[in-house]
Scaffold this active site. Sequence first.
Site, short mmCIF file in Angstrom:
data_model
loop_
_atom_site.label_atom_id
_atom_site.label_comp_id
_atom_site.label_asym_id
_atom_site.label_seq_id
_atom_site.Cartn_x
_atom_site.Cartn_y
_atom_site.Cartn_z
N ASP A 56 38.72 -13.00 71.21
CA ASP A 56 38.68 -11.53 71.24
C ASP A 56 39.91 -10.94 70.56
OD1 ASP A 56 37.66 -9.07 71.79
OD2 ASP A 56 38.10 -9.09 73.94
N ASN A 73 26.73 -7.90 70.63
CA ASN A 73 27.31 -7.64 69.30
C ASN A 73 26.30 -7.10 68.29
OD1 ASN A 73 29.70 -10.44 69.38
ND2 ASN A 73 29.94 -8.30 69.98
#
Length: 220
Positions: free
Chosen positions: A21, A69
Amino acid sequence: MSLKEKINLSKLPQHIAIIMDGNGRWAKQQGEQRIFGHENGVKSVREAVEACAELGVNYLTLYAFSTENWNRPQEEVIALMQLLVHTISAETATLNKNNIRLQAIGDLKSLPADCYNELQEAIEKTKDNTRTTLVLALSYSSRWELLNAVQQIAEKIQNKTLSPQNITENTINTHLCTAGMPEPELMIRTSGEHRISNFLLWQLAYAELYFTDKLWPDSN
Ligand code: FPP
């Protein structure tokens, strides 16, 4: 003593899972577009895979693209898919040279055809490698995986090949995308977020969780 020398090899996790991340924030810090962060994230992917292979970690699972996503801006999704296709095709020879097997978990059929085909080709070309298995979680989410497992189990009950009282933890394990893999003993998340975000919820039941403030492209 180097960091590597400090590692107790007899206590090495068999399986490490990573939520990579912070690529977007890293790019912003550099005054660049988000995809620049993902491109630089590939260097950290390479380092993590190399380190696991060198140390003898059997499985490394990377959360490369979640089902959530898909909701990102279309241009970022397209750029990420192109980066995946390019990286997988460029790295297959290196994976083979280093005896690393590639596998993938997730709703792979939802990937664009070129990405799906490149992935399957790399999986096939590396299938006999034995040193470390690199698992890419692509279009993956744990709730999707569990839902799928429940549907498959329910079908077996409906067609009477399984009875409800014979459902065990192992029944669930064998209907997950990770069937046959050891459970991760360590889950690492970069970028200062302290959440699991729909990643391997069943499999992380006993894992140690490690959170670092470093952004993924800086994690090498
Ligand atoms: C999270 O950062 C990262 C991703 C969603 C993609 C990760 C992909 C790569 C590192 C590239 C290719 C990988 C492989 C395995 C070939 P973010 O975009 O959520 O960052 P932010 O939270 O700072 O916005």
